[in-house]
Design an enzyme around this catalytic site. Structure first.
Site, PDB file in Angstrom:
ATOM      1  N   HIS A 267       0.814  -1.221   0.000  1.00 23.50           N
ATOM      2  CA  HIS A 267       0.000   0.000   0.000  1.00 23.50           C
ATOM      3  C   HIS A 267       0.850   1.275   0.000  1.00 23.50           C
ATOM      4  O   HIS A 267       0.807   2.036  -0.949  1.00 23.50           O
ATOM      5  CB  HIS A 267      -1.018   0.018   1.142  1.00 23.50           C
ATOM      6  CG  HIS A 267      -1.958  -1.128   1.146  1.00 23.50           C
ATOM      7  ND1 HIS A 267      -2.726  -1.468   0.042  1.00 23.50           N
ATOM      8  CD2 HIS A 267      -2.267  -2.042   2.099  1.00 23.50           C
ATOM      9  CE1 HIS A 267      -3.452  -2.528   0.325  1.00 23.50           C
ATOM     10  NE2 HIS A 267      -3.203  -2.909   1.554  1.00 23.50           N
ATOM     11  N   ASP A 318      -5.516  -7.959  -3.542  1.00 22.09           N
ATOM     12  CA  ASP A 318      -5.810  -7.744  -2.126  1.00 22.09           C
ATOM     13  C   ASP A 318      -7.120  -8.381  -1.697  1.00 22.09           C
ATOM     14  O   ASP A 318      -7.213  -9.594  -1.527  1.00 22.09           O
ATOM     15  CB  ASP A 318      -5.779  -6.254  -1.828  1.00 22.09           C
ATOM     16  CG  ASP A 318      -5.701  -5.939  -0.340  1.00 22.09           C
ATOM     17  OD1 ASP A 318      -5.844  -6.852   0.487  1.00 22.09           O
ATOM     18  OD2 ASP A 318      -5.491  -4.773   0.010  1.00 22.09           O
TER      19      ASP A 318
END
Length: 452
Positions: A267, A318
């Protein structure tokens, strides 16, 4: 030994026509351009690795879009929904869901699943008889789907940086250092039943969930294999780390460790300009998941400064709310355009936006997976994807325009064939076991609904 013929292919030195790729025992043995032979695929590309996945979350897609009791829905309210959902999952459920996720990855054009695997235990935190039971189920799904697998068992010690106990929803994740070592060993045993391209990695969950001593132990464990960690995803996380350690998460990591190409940091949504430049210079991979980051309202990755500083990145799905390779690439570029109010933000004078995004994904994904892949070149695993150029999206396009059209106008159904370490698992746009995997998943969801 198999020969794959392509009308056009992206090779390390650029575009080539009439290419023959010879595959031997899963690896590329030879690449010849300017030759003709058997039936040719229209466009052959190296296939990307999906560098960050939580397979089980695929089954909760669509369950978190209603407004909850809190005045504002955020990542943290979504996380509570996820915790409640996972308490219903059995090992059989997880295997079925993972098989669907891997099949969807392959049909989207990925050849590798890097699974950030933290759902280890029974509801309530009790251990299965085999601590690696759930890891075995991820490996069993890979045996069925044929995808390349890098399995990342996750170390998850605490409920927060203050070392508080795990919350009820986190009990299925928890590991002491001793338990984590046994988990890694069990995962390696599970992987030994898969083809030779499968591999292990190490994943300390985050600075919130793993102590500094635990992180150091993870870094020392299985040197040379990939090491992944969530970092700087949410503002409250940054505030918690800053209050406890006196430094922001990226600052603390740079001051206390030496991240390099082994590291993939997931991220990295909230970095200062100085943090961005310093971390980019280490060679660590930024593990970007633009669809999920958009879904969760994480924020926008500082892609312009990162790439200017030579930073490397790759793409993951994800939460698997939507598995689409081209949408991940497109969403990253569009997020930069919206913030900077420009176009072709990540392009260079030499290469178009689609080419830059795709090749960055190849490089970062291969490194993050710890996998010898990322190009159509002798010696590498034969991770390949064939694209249907007969589709109107690609009509009349040549060179980098093909990648630009694929990324910015592409959609589901353009992937024609996929090989994962030479295994021809997608043919004519469909996975070899598509119908049975879908049927098993539907039966799993029906059982879940009865339990929820």
């Amino acid at each position: 030994m198999e020969k794959i013929w392509a009308e056009r292919a992206l090779l390390p030195d650029g575009w080539a026509e009439n290419v023959c790729v010879t595959v031997d025992r899963g690896r590329i043995a030879a690449v010849e351009a300017g030759v003709t032979g058997g039936a040719a695929v229209p466009l052959l590309l190296p296939a990307l690795a999906n560098l960050h996945s939580h397979a089980f979350q695929r089954a909760m897609a669509g369950l978190s879009e209603a407004r909850g009791p809190e005045p504002r829905d955020t990542f943290w309210t979504w996380r509570q929904i996820m915790y409640r959902f996972l308490d219903h999952l059995t090992p059989d459920d997880v295997e079925s869901i993972a098989a669907l996720v891997q099949m969807e990855m392959l049909e989207a054009g990925y050849a590798t699943n890097v699974e950030f695997h933290y759902l280890h235990h029974r509801p309530g935190g009790g251990h299965y008889d085999n601590i690696a039971e759930m890891a075995e189920r991820i490996a069993a799904a890979a045996a069925r789907s044929g995808i390349g697998l890098t399995l990342l068992p996750v170390h998850y010690q605490f409920g927060g940086v203050d070392r508080r106990a795990l919350a009820p929803g986190q009990n299925r994740f928890g590991t002491t250092p001793e338990e984590f070592l046994r988990l890694v060993e069990g995962a390696e045993t599970a992987l030994s039943a898969l083809p030779a391209d499968a591999g292990i990695g190490i994943a300390p969950h985050s600075l919130r969930a793993v102590s500094p001593e635990g992180l150091a132990e993870c870094v020392a464990l299985r040197p040379g294999r990939p090491l992944h960690m969530h970092l700087a995803e949410q503002v409250p996380e940054i505030e918690e780390i800053s209050a406890a350690y006196g430094r922001r998460p990226v600052e603390w990591l740079l001051d206390n460790h030496s991240p390099d190409r082994r590291w993939t940091l997931i991220h990295l949504t909230h970095m200062t300009e100085d943090e961005t430049r310093r971390l980019a210079a280490t060679g660590a991979v930024a593990g970007l998941c633009p669809i999920t980051e958009s879904s969760l309202g994480d924020g926008i990755f500082n892609g312009t400064i990162w790439t200017q500083a030579g930073g490397r990145y790759g793409f993951g799905s994800d939460s698997n709310i939507r598995i689409s390779l081209v949408e991940e690439l497109r969403t990253l570029e569009y997020s930069q355009r919206l913030r900077d109010r420009g176009r072709a933000i990540l392009a260079t004078p030499e290469r178009s936006t689609g080419r830059v995004l795709y090749q960055a994904g190849l490089d970062g994904g291969a490194t993050a997976a710890g996998r010898e892949t990322g190009a159509i070149a002798p010696g590498l695993w034969a991770d390949l994807v064939a694209i249907d150029r007969a589709n109107p999206v690609l009509a009349g396009r040549r060179g980098d325009q093909m990648l630009d059209s694929l990324v910015f106008a592409g959609h589901d159904g353009l992937v024609r064939d996929v090989w994962a370490a030479g295994r021809h698992v997608v043919q004519g746009g469909r996975h070899m076991d598509h119908d049975r995997i879908i049927a098993d998943y539907l039966a799993t969801i029906a059982r879940l609904q009865d339990r929820m």
